[in-house]
Design a protein around this motif. Structure first.
Motif, PDB file in Angstrom:
ATOM      1  N   THR A 144      50.852  -6.155 -18.773  1.00 33.70           N
ATOM      2  CA  THR A 144      51.424  -4.739 -19.177  1.00 33.70           C
ATOM      3  C   THR A 144      52.647  -4.604 -18.539  1.00 33.70           C
ATOM      4  O   THR A 144      53.581  -4.036 -19.114  1.00 33.70           O
ATOM      5  N   GLN A 145      53.152  -5.169 -17.119  1.00 39.00           N
ATOM      6  CA  GLN A 145      54.009  -5.152 -16.801  1.00 39.00           C
ATOM      7  C   GLN A 145      55.218  -6.167 -17.484  1.00 39.00           C
ATOM      8  O   GLN A 145      56.304  -5.666 -17.612  1.00 39.00           O
ATOM      9  N   GLU A 146      54.727  -7.262 -17.827  1.00 37.77           N
ATOM     10  CA  GLU A 146      55.790  -8.198 -18.532  1.00 37.77           C
ATOM     11  C   GLU A 146      55.921  -7.757 -20.267  1.00 37.77           C
ATOM     12  O   GLU A 146      57.283  -7.623 -20.294  1.00 37.77           O
ATOM     13  N   ASN A 147      55.010  -6.913 -20.751  1.00 40.88           N
ATOM     14  CA  ASN A 147      55.316  -6.385 -22.150  1.00 40.88           C
ATOM     15  C   ASN A 147      55.928  -4.935 -22.142  1.00 40.88           C
ATOM     16  O   ASN A 147      56.392  -4.589 -22.966  1.00 40.88           O
ATOM     17  N   HIS A 148      55.910  -4.224 -21.117  1.00 39.04           N
ATOM     18  CA  HIS A 148      56.067  -2.820 -21.111  1.00 39.04           C
ATOM     19  C   HIS A 148      57.050  -2.502 -19.811  1.00 39.04           C
ATOM     20  O   HIS A 148      58.315  -1.949 -20.136  1.00 39.04           O
ATOM     21  N   LEU A 149      56.854  -2.631 -18.655  1.00 40.18           N
ATOM     22  CA  LEU A 149      57.351  -2.053 -17.571  1.00 40.18           C
ATOM     23  C   LEU A 149      58.700  -2.719 -17.433  1.00 40.18           C
ATOM     24  O   LEU A 149      59.801  -1.966 -17.461  1.00 40.18           O
ATOM     25  N   ILE A 150      58.882  -4.109 -17.494  1.00 38.54           N
ATOM     26  CA  ILE A 150      60.011  -4.966 -17.321  1.00 38.54           C
ATOM     27  C   ILE A 150      61.062  -4.331 -18.365  1.00 38.54           C
ATOM     28  O   ILE A 150      62.236  -4.097 -18.120  1.00 38.54           O
ATOM     29  N   PRO A 151      60.585  -4.664 -19.893  1.00 41.55           N
ATOM     30  CA  PRO A 151      61.687  -4.148 -20.596  1.00 41.55           C
ATOM     31  C   PRO A 151      62.068  -2.750 -20.588  1.00 41.55           C
ATOM     32  O   PRO A 151      62.932  -2.523 -20.764  1.00 41.55           O
ATOM     33  N   PHE A 152      61.209  -1.855 -20.356  1.00 40.97           N
ATOM     34  CA  PHE A 152      61.323  -0.592 -20.256  1.00 40.97           C
ATOM     35  C   PHE A 152      62.346  -0.151 -19.201  1.00 40.97           C
ATOM     36  O   PHE A 152      63.557   0.512 -19.302  1.00 40.97           O
ATOM     37  N   ALA A 153      61.936  -0.534 -17.960  1.00 40.44           N
ATOM     38  CA  ALA A 153      62.815  -0.467 -17.025  1.00 40.44           C
ATOM     39  C   ALA A 153      64.494  -0.959 -16.842  1.00 40.44           C
ATOM     40  O   ALA A 153      65.349  -0.198 -16.668  1.00 40.44           O
ATOM     41  N   GLU A 154      64.367  -2.196 -17.582  1.00 38.35           N
ATOM     42  CA  GLU A 154      65.585  -2.977 -17.611  1.00 38.35           C
ATOM     43  C   GLU A 154      66.532  -2.109 -19.038  1.00 38.35           C
ATOM     44  O   GLU A 154      67.809  -1.881 -18.730  1.00 38.35           O
ATOM     45  N   LYS A 155      65.650  -1.581 -19.865  1.00 39.13           N
ATOM     46  CA  LYS A 155      66.289  -0.861 -20.841  1.00 39.13           C
ATOM     47  C   LYS A 155      67.290   0.380 -20.281  1.00 39.13           C
ATOM     48  O   LYS A 155      68.188   0.605 -20.746  1.00 39.13           O
ATOM     49  N   ILE A 156      66.477   1.031 -19.421  1.00 36.70           N
ATOM     50  CA  ILE A 156      66.747   2.344 -19.181  1.00 36.70           C
ATOM     51  C   ILE A 156      67.844   2.229 -17.637  1.00 36.70           C
ATOM     52  O   ILE A 156      68.662   3.116 -17.588  1.00 36.70           O
ATOM     53  N   ARG A 157      67.667   1.267 -17.007  1.00 42.06           N
ATOM     54  CA  ARG A 157      68.314   1.226 -15.683  1.00 42.06           C
ATOM     55  C   ARG A 157      68.830  -0.123 -15.525  1.00 42.06           C
ATOM     56  O   ARG A 157      69.414  -0.420 -14.466  1.00 42.06           O
ATOM     57  N   GLY A 158      68.777  -1.172 -16.370  1.00 44.04           N
ATOM     58  CA  GLY A 158      69.411  -2.484 -16.117  1.00 44.04           C
ATOM     59  C   GLY A 158      68.595  -3.231 -14.994  1.00 44.04           C
ATOM     60  O   GLY A 158      67.378  -3.299 -15.032  1.00 44.04           O
ATOM     61  N   VAL A 187      67.476   3.432  -8.098  1.00 44.45           N
ATOM     62  CA  VAL A 187      66.613   4.579  -8.574  1.00 44.45           C
ATOM     63  C   VAL A 187      65.080   3.736  -8.374  1.00 44.45           C
ATOM     64  O   VAL A 187      65.016   2.512  -8.601  1.00 44.45           O
ATOM     65  N   ARG A 188      64.113   4.582  -8.052  1.00 40.70           N
ATOM     66  CA  ARG A 188      62.704   4.267  -7.949  1.00 40.70           C
ATOM     67  C   ARG A 188      62.249   4.734  -9.118  1.00 40.70           C
ATOM     68  O   ARG A 188      62.136   5.714  -9.274  1.00 40.70           O
ATOM     69  N   LEU A 189      61.598   3.845  -9.907  1.00 41.72           N
ATOM     70  CA  LEU A 189      60.766   4.298 -11.017  1.00 41.72           C
ATOM     71  C   LEU A 189      59.315   4.068 -10.791  1.00 41.72           C
ATOM     72  O   LEU A 189      58.719   3.131 -10.044  1.00 41.72           O
ATOM     73  N   ALA A 190      58.693   5.234 -11.000  1.00 44.34           N
ATOM     74  CA  ALA A 190      57.287   5.307 -10.755  1.00 44.34           C
ATOM     75  C   ALA A 190      56.588   5.302 -12.214  1.00 44.34           C
ATOM     76  O   ALA A 190      56.565   6.186 -12.904  1.00 44.34           O
ATOM     77  N   PHE A 191      55.939   3.940 -12.547  1.00 44.11           N
ATOM     78  CA  PHE A 191      55.563   3.557 -13.725  1.00 44.11           C
ATOM     79  C   PHE A 191      54.404   4.150 -13.941  1.00 44.11           C
ATOM     80  O   PHE A 191      53.501   4.128 -13.202  1.00 44.11           O
ATOM     81  N   VAL A 192      54.308   4.834 -15.287  1.00 46.88           N
ATOM     82  CA  VAL A 192      53.030   5.522 -15.524  1.00 46.88           C
ATOM     83  C   VAL A 192      52.502   4.762 -16.926  1.00 46.88           C
ATOM     84  O   VAL A 192      53.052   4.714 -17.705  1.00 46.88           O
ATOM     85  N   PHE A 193      51.355   4.048 -16.835  1.00 49.93           N
ATOM     86  CA  PHE A 193      50.831   3.258 -17.734  1.00 49.93           C
ATOM     87  C   PHE A 193      50.746   4.028 -18.942  1.00 49.93           C
ATOM     88  O   PHE A 193      50.730   3.645 -20.222  1.00 49.93           O
ATOM     89  N   ASN A 194      50.266   5.501 -18.745  1.00 53.69           N
ATOM     90  CA  ASN A 194      49.756   6.136 -19.821  1.00 53.69           C
ATOM     91  C   ASN A 194      51.080   6.529 -20.902  1.00 53.69           C
ATOM     92  O   ASN A 194      50.799   7.030 -21.736  1.00 53.69           O
ATOM     93  N   ASN A 195      52.208   6.197 -20.450  1.00 54.94           N
ATOM     94  CA  ASN A 195      53.466   6.412 -21.263  1.00 54.94           C
ATOM     95  C   ASN A 195      53.262   5.475 -22.593  1.00 54.94           C
ATOM     96  O   ASN A 195      54.031   5.478 -23.473  1.00 54.94           O
ATOM     97  N   PHE A 196      52.588   4.160 -22.326  1.00 55.57           N
ATOM     98  CA  PHE A 196      52.316   3.316 -23.299  1.00 55.57           C
ATOM     99  C   PHE A 196      51.045   3.348 -23.915  1.00 55.57           C
ATOM    100  O   PHE A 196      50.689   2.389 -24.694  1.00 55.57           O
ATOM    101  N   GLY A 197      50.337   4.351 -23.748  1.00 56.03           N
ATOM    102  CA  GLY A 197      48.968   4.417 -24.472  1.00 56.03           C
ATOM    103  C   GLY A 197      47.832   4.292 -23.404  1.00 56.03           C
ATOM    104  O   GLY A 197      47.959   4.018 -22.374  1.00 56.03           O
ATOM    105  N   ILE A 198      46.557   4.984 -24.020  1.00 52.51           N
ATOM    106  CA  ILE A 198      45.526   4.661 -23.150  1.00 52.51           C
ATOM    107  C   ILE A 198      44.667   3.435 -23.321  1.00 52.51           C
ATOM    108  O   ILE A 198      44.538   2.876 -24.422  1.00 52.51           O
TER     109      ILE A 198
END
Length: 146
Positions: free
Chosen positions: A26-40, A2-13
């Motif tokens: 931001t990737q370290e604190n949000h993207l990686i944990p978010f993506a791994e949580k929903i897609r491994g 699955v290709r994730l198009a990450f939108v930073f606005n998901n985590f606030g302005i």
């Protein structure tokens, strides 16, 4: 995959300008944990060719995390439906000539536009991707103005 198009606005302005170190944070604190949580580990990270995204620091960070980033044509907004979403949201935020006199009022309007996006519009944008990609290929990468 699955290709994730990450939108930073998901985590606030963000209240500051992004640069490679802040983007990586931001990737370290949000993207990686978010993506791994929903897609491994079964995902790719799609972002555009903004200099922050293509910096050596960002590339090295993503490499170190074994994150796959597909090749992406430069300056081709037709292959990134989120650009259409930003236009839809912008029209909603500024409809009727709306003006904002505080950051909080603007933030509230942006968040309202984001959370009130109609799922049908998003589905249409998603379903248009195959045709968009085909049309971009036919035009040798030239913009479609979708």
């Amino acid at each position: 995959m699955v290709r994730l198009a990450f939108v930073f606005n998901n985590f606030g302005i963000f209240k500051c300008r992004q640069n490679p170190p802040k983007y990586i944070e931001t990737q370290e604190n949000h993207l990686i944990p978010f993506a791994e949580k929903i897609r491994g580990r079964n995902w790719e990270y799609q972002h555009d060719n903004d200099p922050i995204h293509t910096s050596n620091a960002t590339k090295n960070y993503l490499n170190s995390k074994n994150v796959t980033v597909p090749e992406w044509p430069p300056m081709n907004l037709d292959l990134n439906p989120i650009e259409n979403v930003w236009c839809i949201m912008s029209r909603k935020v500024y409809e009727n000539g709306e003006q904002f006199y505080s950051v909080n009022a603007l933030k509230t309007a942006i968040e309202s536009a984001w959370y009130n996006l109609e799922p049908e519009i998003l589905q249409i944008l998603i379903m248009s991707m195959e045709k968009r990609a085909y049309d971009v290929i036919l035009r040798n990468g030239k913009t479609l103005n979708y």
